[in-house]
Design an enzyme around this catalytic site. Structure first.
Site, PDB file in Angstrom:
ATOM      1  N   CYS A 285      32.109  45.147  40.636  1.00 51.88           N
ATOM      2  CA  CYS A 285      32.369  46.013  41.792  1.00 51.88           C
ATOM      3  C   CYS A 285      31.126  46.775  42.232  1.00 51.88           C
ATOM      4  O   CYS A 285      31.221  47.769  42.959  1.00 51.88           O
ATOM      5  CB  CYS A 285      33.523  46.977  41.502  1.00 51.88           C
ATOM      6  SG  CYS A 285      35.057  46.139  41.040  1.00 51.88           S
TER       7      CYS A 285
ATOM      8  N   GLY B  40      37.393  43.404  51.082  1.00 53.36           N
ATOM      9  CA  GLY B  40      36.389  44.434  50.882  1.00 53.36           C
ATOM     10  C   GLY B  40      35.934  44.459  49.431  1.00 53.36           C
ATOM     11  O   GLY B  40      36.530  43.838  48.565  1.00 53.36           O
TER      12      GLY B  40
ATOM     13  N   ILE C 243      40.680  46.621  42.905  1.00 55.30           N
ATOM     14  CA  ILE C 243      41.448  46.436  44.141  1.00 55.30           C
ATOM     15  C   ILE C 243      40.493  46.063  45.267  1.00 55.30           C
ATOM     16  O   ILE C 243      39.457  46.707  45.455  1.00 55.30           O
ATOM     17  CB  ILE C 243      42.216  47.721  44.506  1.00 55.30           C
ATOM     18  CG1 ILE C 243      43.262  48.042  43.435  1.00 55.30           C
ATOM     19  CG2 ILE C 243      42.881  47.586  45.879  1.00 55.30           C
ATOM     20  CD1 ILE C 243      43.967  49.375  43.634  1.00 55.30           C
TER      21      ILE C 243
END
Length: 287
Positions: free
Chosen positions: A220, A122, A190
């Protein structure tokens, strides 16, 4: 999947690194980190500790997926499925998540500064490179909590504890955003994938990372925030005088300790048998 215009999944030039100081503190291979004193028979976690090795991204990615398949086979046979964690660094590379947009790349993907991989994790695009510790927990969430939000928050907790205990840096979460932050700076990214409740991919902690490659992307997919590193946050303070190699060692030791305590697992070092992984370049920086 073969790369298309050097894109497969996850983003991060040759680098010359002077000889490593052989006398710096290292966690011995035989070390077993106990998770808690009140458990007589703690569950174990196999650890492949390559924290001072630059492992090419594609090799590590393939390795992760092979371990996931091994664990699925064990589950199908109703056999015990122990947890595994891989700790390493990557050669410079950009990676993208399964649904990442190329709008967050500030370059033509056909002429990228580093290899670009589109993965099944993801999240949006990020960078991996020397000085960044990457942790890939490949764990069976059936033995923890079958809750992806719990897992993400727990990975964040590991990093928050590392920054506090090893470096006296107060870090936090930001509402609606995954990762670990110090003020406006994201120090740990993450991105995960879970298949049949087996996790892979994981977290990346900027320790002494050269942050310049982040300027070629929107990290991100967040335009109004910055990327930081432990080294940068310590500049000007007493710990700012600590050399790169020692900062990596400190972060590595603390990551294993906090992972062990937070996930309630006893870390047991394993020998890497894959010859391609064994040939990884050592991480070397000037003190």
């Amino acid at each position: 999947m073969e790369s298309l215009h050097r894109v497969e999944t996850l983003l991060t030039g040759p680098h010359h690194h002077p000889r490593t100081n052989p006398n710096r503190n290292r966690v011995p291979r035989s070390l077993k980190i106990l998770n808690t004193a009140n458990q007589e028979n703690p569950r174990k976690c196999q650890c492949f500790d390559l924290y001072d090795q630059l492992v090419p991204y594609k090799k590590a990615w393939t390795w992760q997926k092979s371990i996931v398949e091994e664990k699925k086979t064990l589950l199908d046979r109703n056999q015990e499925c122990p947890d595994t964690v891989i700790l390493l660094q990557h050669s410079p590379v950009y990676t993208m998540g399964t649904g990442s947009s190329e709008d967050y790349l500030n370059f033509d993907v056909k002429d990228a500064p580093f290899d670009v991989y589109r993965t099944e994790r993801g999240g949006e695009v990020t960078y991996h490179g020397p000085g960044q510790l990457v942790m890939y927990p490949i764990i069976n969430l059936r033995n923890h909590e079958m809750d992806l939000h719990w897992y993400l928050r727990t990975l964040e907790e590991v990093v928050i504890r590392v920054l506090s205990s090893a470096f006296s840096i107060k870090a936090s979460r930001l509402d609606g955003l995954t990762g670990v932050w110090v003020g406006n700076q994201k120090v740990a990214a993450i991105g995960i994938r879970v298949s049949k409740w087996i996790t892979y991919h994981g977290l990346a902690l900027n320790v002494t990372t050269d942050l310049a490659p982040f300027n070629s992307i929107v990290p991100c997919g967040i335009r109004d925030k910055q990327v930081g590193s432990i080294k940068g946050l310590l500049e000007g303070g007493e710990q700012g005088k600590v050399g790169d190699l020692r900062l990596i060692d400190m972060a590595h030791e603390s990551l294993l300790k906090e992972f062990s305590e937070v996930f309630q697992r006893q870390i047991e070092k394993q020998t890497v048998s894959d010859p391609d992984i064994q040939k990884a370049e050592s991480f070397k920086r000037l003190e």
